[in-house]
Design a protein around this motif. Structure first.
Motif, PDB file in Angstrom:
ATOM      1  N   TYR A   1       7.073  -2.750 -15.320  1.00 12.57           N
ATOM      2  CA  TYR A   1       6.399  -1.721 -14.788  1.00 12.57           C
ATOM      3  C   TYR A   1       7.218  -0.576 -15.693  1.00 12.57           C
ATOM      4  CZ  TYR A   1       5.520  -4.043 -10.519  1.00 12.57           C
ATOM      5  OH  TYR A   1       4.873  -5.146  -9.606  1.00 12.57           O
ATOM      6  N   THR A   2       6.634   0.451 -16.185  1.00 15.53           N
ATOM      7  CA  THR A   2       6.608   1.758 -16.992  1.00 15.53           C
ATOM      8  C   THR A   2       6.745   2.757 -16.155  1.00 15.53           C
ATOM      9  OG1 THR A   2       5.999   0.113 -18.540  1.00 15.53           O
ATOM     10  CG2 THR A   2       6.623   2.724 -19.421  1.00 15.53           C
ATOM     11  N   VAL A   3       7.569   3.868 -16.100  1.00 14.62           N
ATOM     12  CA  VAL A   3       7.977   4.555 -15.069  1.00 14.62           C
ATOM     13  C   VAL A   3       7.758   5.953 -16.056  1.00 14.62           C
ATOM     14  CG1 VAL A   3       9.789   6.221 -13.209  1.00 14.62           C
ATOM     15  CG2 VAL A   3       9.259   3.582 -13.192  1.00 14.62           C
ATOM     16  N   LYS A   4       7.457   6.925 -15.866  1.00 10.85           N
ATOM     17  CA  LYS A   4       7.228   8.143 -16.245  1.00 10.85           C
ATOM     18  C   LYS A   4       7.479   9.356 -15.466  1.00 10.85           C
ATOM     19  CE  LYS A   4       5.507  10.715 -19.412  1.00 10.85           C
ATOM     20  NZ  LYS A   4       3.822  10.687 -20.428  1.00 10.85           N
ATOM     21  N   ASP A   5       8.337  10.012 -15.215  1.00 10.40           N
ATOM     22  CA  ASP A   5       8.398  11.648 -14.300  1.00 10.40           C
ATOM     23  C   ASP A   5       8.287  10.911 -13.176  1.00 10.40           C
ATOM     24  OD1 ASP A   5       8.434  12.939 -16.707  1.00 10.40           O
ATOM     25  OD2 ASP A   5       5.849  12.632 -16.946  1.00 10.40           O
ATOM     26  N   GLY A   6       9.141   9.889 -12.508  1.00 10.57           N
ATOM     27  CA  GLY A   6       9.352   9.090 -11.456  1.00 10.57           C
ATOM     28  C   GLY A   6       8.856   8.663 -10.868  1.00 10.57           C
ATOM     29  N   LYS A   7       7.095   7.911 -11.771  1.00 13.98           N
ATOM     30  CA  LYS A   7       6.002   7.176 -11.063  1.00 13.98           C
ATOM     31  C   LYS A   7       5.744   6.032 -11.928  1.00 13.98           C
ATOM     32  CE  LYS A   7       5.168  10.487  -8.063  1.00 13.98           C
ATOM     33  NZ  LYS A   7       4.743   9.605  -6.508  1.00 13.98           N
ATOM     34  N   ILE A   8       5.205   4.838 -11.203  1.00 17.10           N
ATOM     35  CA  ILE A   8       5.162   3.746 -11.618  1.00 17.10           C
ATOM     36  C   ILE A   8       4.031   3.870 -12.505  1.00 17.10           C
ATOM     37  CG2 ILE A   8       4.125   1.574 -11.833  1.00 17.10           C
ATOM     38  CD1 ILE A   8       6.092   1.607  -9.519  1.00 17.10           C
ATOM     39  N   VAL A   9       3.625   4.512 -14.035  1.00 19.51           N
ATOM     40  CA  VAL A   9       2.794   4.860 -14.239  1.00 19.51           C
ATOM     41  C   VAL A   9       2.004   3.904 -15.066  1.00 19.51           C
ATOM     42  CG1 VAL A   9       3.211   7.453 -15.268  1.00 19.51           C
ATOM     43  CG2 VAL A   9       3.865   4.859 -16.769  1.00 19.51           C
ATOM     44  N   LYS A  10       2.187   2.421 -15.791  1.00 15.72           N
ATOM     45  CA  LYS A  10       2.377   0.681 -16.036  1.00 15.72           C
ATOM     46  C   LYS A  10       2.594  -0.175 -15.072  1.00 15.72           C
ATOM     47  CE  LYS A  10       1.411  -0.862 -21.011  1.00 15.72           C
ATOM     48  NZ  LYS A  10       0.957  -0.947 -22.037  1.00 15.72           N
ATOM     49  N   GLU A  11       1.806  -1.079 -14.867  1.00 11.89           N
ATOM     50  CA  GLU A  11       2.374  -2.737 -14.550  1.00 11.89           C
ATOM     51  C   GLU A  11       1.633  -3.582 -15.120  1.00 11.89           C
ATOM     52  OE1 GLU A  11       0.965  -3.156 -10.634  1.00 11.89           O
ATOM     53  OE2 GLU A  11      -1.237  -2.765 -10.724  1.00 11.89           O
ATOM     54  N   GLU A  12       2.856  -4.445 -15.565  1.00 14.20           N
ATOM     55  CA  GLU A  12       2.240  -5.886 -15.853  1.00 14.20           C
ATOM     56  C   GLU A  12       2.561  -7.344 -15.802  1.00 14.20           C
ATOM     57  OE1 GLU A  12       2.051  -5.060 -20.696  1.00 14.20           O
ATOM     58  OE2 GLU A  12       4.226  -4.079 -20.160  1.00 14.20           O
ATOM     59  N   PHE A  13       1.551  -8.200 -15.927  1.00 12.89           N
ATOM     60  CA  PHE A  13       1.665  -9.291 -14.801  1.00 12.89           C
ATOM     61  C   PHE A  13       1.838 -10.093 -15.402  1.00 12.89           C
ATOM     62  CE2 PHE A  13       0.497  -6.469 -12.084  1.00 12.89           C
ATOM     63  CZ  PHE A  13       1.639  -6.112 -10.728  1.00 12.89           C
ATOM     64  N   PHE A  14       2.806 -11.230 -15.341  1.00 14.21           N
ATOM     65  CA  PHE A  14       3.082 -12.349 -16.651  1.00 14.21           C
ATOM     66  C   PHE A  14       3.384 -12.878 -15.738  1.00 14.21           C
ATOM     67  CE2 PHE A  14       4.924  -8.566 -18.604  1.00 14.21           C
ATOM     68  CZ  PHE A  14       3.986  -8.640 -19.843  1.00 14.21           C
ATOM     69  N   TYR A  15       1.928 -14.583 -15.715  1.00 15.44           N
ATOM     70  CA  TYR A  15       2.482 -15.501 -14.931  1.00 15.44           C
ATOM     71  C   TYR A  15       0.888 -16.402 -16.166  1.00 15.44           C
ATOM     72  CZ  TYR A  15      -1.475 -13.066 -13.061  1.00 15.44           C
ATOM     73  OH  TYR A  15      -3.008 -12.685 -13.000  1.00 15.44           O
TER      74      TYR A  15
ATOM     75  N   VAL B   1       0.903  -1.671  -0.054  1.00 19.33           N
ATOM     76  CA  VAL B   1      -0.117  -0.338   0.022  1.00 19.33           C
ATOM     77  C   VAL B   1       1.067   1.174   0.326  1.00 19.33           C
ATOM     78  CG1 VAL B   1      -2.023   2.014   1.224  1.00 19.33           C
ATOM     79  CG2 VAL B   1      -2.227  -1.274   0.579  1.00 19.33           C
ATOM     80  N   ASP B   2       2.040   1.123   1.024  1.00 18.69           N
ATOM     81  CA  ASP B   2       3.007   2.874   1.007  1.00 18.69           C
ATOM     82  C   ASP B   2       3.649   2.839  -0.413  1.00 18.69           C
ATOM     83  OD1 ASP B   2       2.436   2.582   3.936  1.00 18.69           O
ATOM     84  OD2 ASP B   2       4.172   1.588   4.327  1.00 18.69           O
ATOM     85  N   ALA B   3       3.599   1.623  -0.907  1.00 17.38           N
ATOM     86  CA  ALA B   3       4.864   1.652  -2.919  1.00 17.38           C
ATOM     87  C   ALA B   3       3.887   2.021  -3.647  1.00 17.38           C
ATOM     88  CB  ALA B   3       4.856   0.228  -2.838  1.00 17.38           C
ATOM     89  N   ILE B   4       2.378   1.921  -3.429  1.00 15.29           N
ATOM     90  CA  ILE B   4       1.333   2.458  -4.406  1.00 15.29           C
ATOM     91  C   ILE B   4       1.557   3.538  -4.363  1.00 15.29           C
ATOM     92  CG2 ILE B   4      -0.880   2.210  -4.918  1.00 15.29           C
ATOM     93  CD1 ILE B   4      -1.181  -0.758  -4.601  1.00 15.29           C
ATOM     94  N   ASN B   5       1.032   3.904  -3.329  1.00  8.06           N
ATOM     95  CA  ASN B   5       0.854   6.230  -2.338  1.00  8.06           C
ATOM     96  C   ASN B   5       1.443   6.620  -2.595  1.00  8.06           C
ATOM     97  OD1 ASN B   5      -2.082   5.109  -1.868  1.00  8.06           O
ATOM     98  ND2 ASN B   5      -0.982   4.743  -0.039  1.00  8.06           N
ATOM     99  N   GLU B   6       2.712   5.923  -2.896  1.00  7.59           N
ATOM    100  CA  GLU B   6       4.179   6.630  -3.436  1.00  7.59           C
ATOM    101  C   GLU B   6       4.869   6.991  -3.853  1.00  7.59           C
ATOM    102  OE1 GLU B   6       8.660   6.397  -1.894  1.00  7.59           O
ATOM    103  OE2 GLU B   6       7.678   6.920  -0.521  1.00  7.59           O
ATOM    104  N   LEU B   7       4.980   5.416  -5.205  1.00 10.14           N
ATOM    105  CA  LEU B   7       5.702   5.739  -6.333  1.00 10.14           C
ATOM    106  C   LEU B   7       4.487   5.233  -7.531  1.00 10.14           C
ATOM    107  CD1 LEU B   7       7.998   2.800  -5.523  1.00 10.14           C
ATOM    108  CD2 LEU B   7       8.189   4.547  -5.428  1.00 10.14           C
ATOM    109  N   TYR B   8       2.591   5.169  -7.360  1.00 10.57           N
ATOM    110  CA  TYR B   8       2.464   4.984  -8.257  1.00 10.57           C
ATOM    111  C   TYR B   8       1.974   6.526  -9.313  1.00 10.57           C
ATOM    112  CZ  TYR B   8       2.315   0.258  -8.510  1.00 10.57           C
ATOM    113  OH  TYR B   8       2.897  -1.587  -8.306  1.00 10.57           O
ATOM    114  N   GLY B   9       2.060   6.368 -10.258  1.00  9.07           N
ATOM    115  CA  GLY B   9       0.882   7.825 -11.059  1.00  9.07           C
ATOM    116  C   GLY B   9      -0.681   7.599 -10.638  1.00  9.07           C
ATOM    117  N   LYS B  10      -0.789   8.366 -10.635  1.00  6.95           N
ATOM    118  CA  LYS B  10      -2.159   8.008 -10.457  1.00  6.95           C
ATOM    119  C   LYS B  10      -3.382   8.037 -11.280  1.00  6.95           C
ATOM    120  CE  LYS B  10      -4.229  12.796 -11.700  1.00  6.95           C
ATOM    121  NZ  LYS B  10      -4.900  12.920 -12.863  1.00  6.95           N
ATOM    122  N   ASP B  11      -3.387   7.809 -12.757  1.00  9.30           N
ATOM    123  CA  ASP B  11      -3.679   6.418 -13.592  1.00  9.30           C
ATOM    124  C   ASP B  11      -3.016   5.805 -14.239  1.00  9.30           C
ATOM    125  OD1 ASP B  11      -5.724   8.885 -13.680  1.00  9.30           O
ATOM    126  OD2 ASP B  11      -4.804  10.637 -14.952  1.00  9.30           O
ATOM    127  N   ILE B  12      -2.482   4.978 -13.014  1.00  7.30           N
ATOM    128  CA  ILE B  12      -1.464   3.981 -13.230  1.00  7.30           C
ATOM    129  C   ILE B  12      -2.590   2.569 -14.268  1.00  7.30           C
ATOM    130  CG2 ILE B  12      -2.323   2.770 -11.003  1.00  7.30           C
ATOM    131  CD1 ILE B  12       0.827   2.130 -12.336  1.00  7.30           C
TER     132      ILE B  12
END
Length: 127
Positions: free
Chosen positions: A111-125, A26-37
């Protein structure tokens, strides 16, 4: 891509791995994710769509995971950077609280990063 952007991507990746290893998603999402992830899963389930957008949905997805899965152990390796992206390898030994089915799970998050925030996450499994 300039070297500074690559360093920023690596720094974000290292922070994400630290948060995940400390079970502070939750801390990671709040700190590192862009609002439109943008989030993409390999499969859709009755509880979770394969694609979602927005930080609220990322938090909801994490809450659903915590409510349904009991994690006995985890191993998180990475980040493995490439340009504006990085990958993380996750291994979980977990039990589905609803069915009591025990799983040995592995997935790769990209994970894709833009302007210091994660803007996209993709999970492969596989399931």
């Amino acid at each position: 891509m300039n070297t500074q952007a690559q360093r920023d991507t690596l720094a974000v990746g290292k922070k994400l791995v630290e948060f995940c290893k400390s079970n502070k998603v939750v801390d990671a999402i709040n700190e590192l994710y862009g609002k439109d992830i943008e989030s993409r899963e390999a499969f859709e389930t009755p509880d979770m769509p394969a694609e979602s957008r927005g930080i609220e949905n990322a938090l909801k997805k994490n809450k659903q995971w915590e409510e349904t899965m009991e994690v006995h152990s985890s191993q998180i390796d990475g980040p493995y950077p490439l340009g504006d992206r990085f990958a993380v390898h996750f291994k979980y030994d977990a039990t589905d609280k609803r069915t009591q089915k025990k799983w040995a799970m592995e997935e790769v998050g990209v994970y894709t990063v833009k302007d210091g925030k994660i803007v996209k996450e993709e999970f492969f499994y596989t399931m």
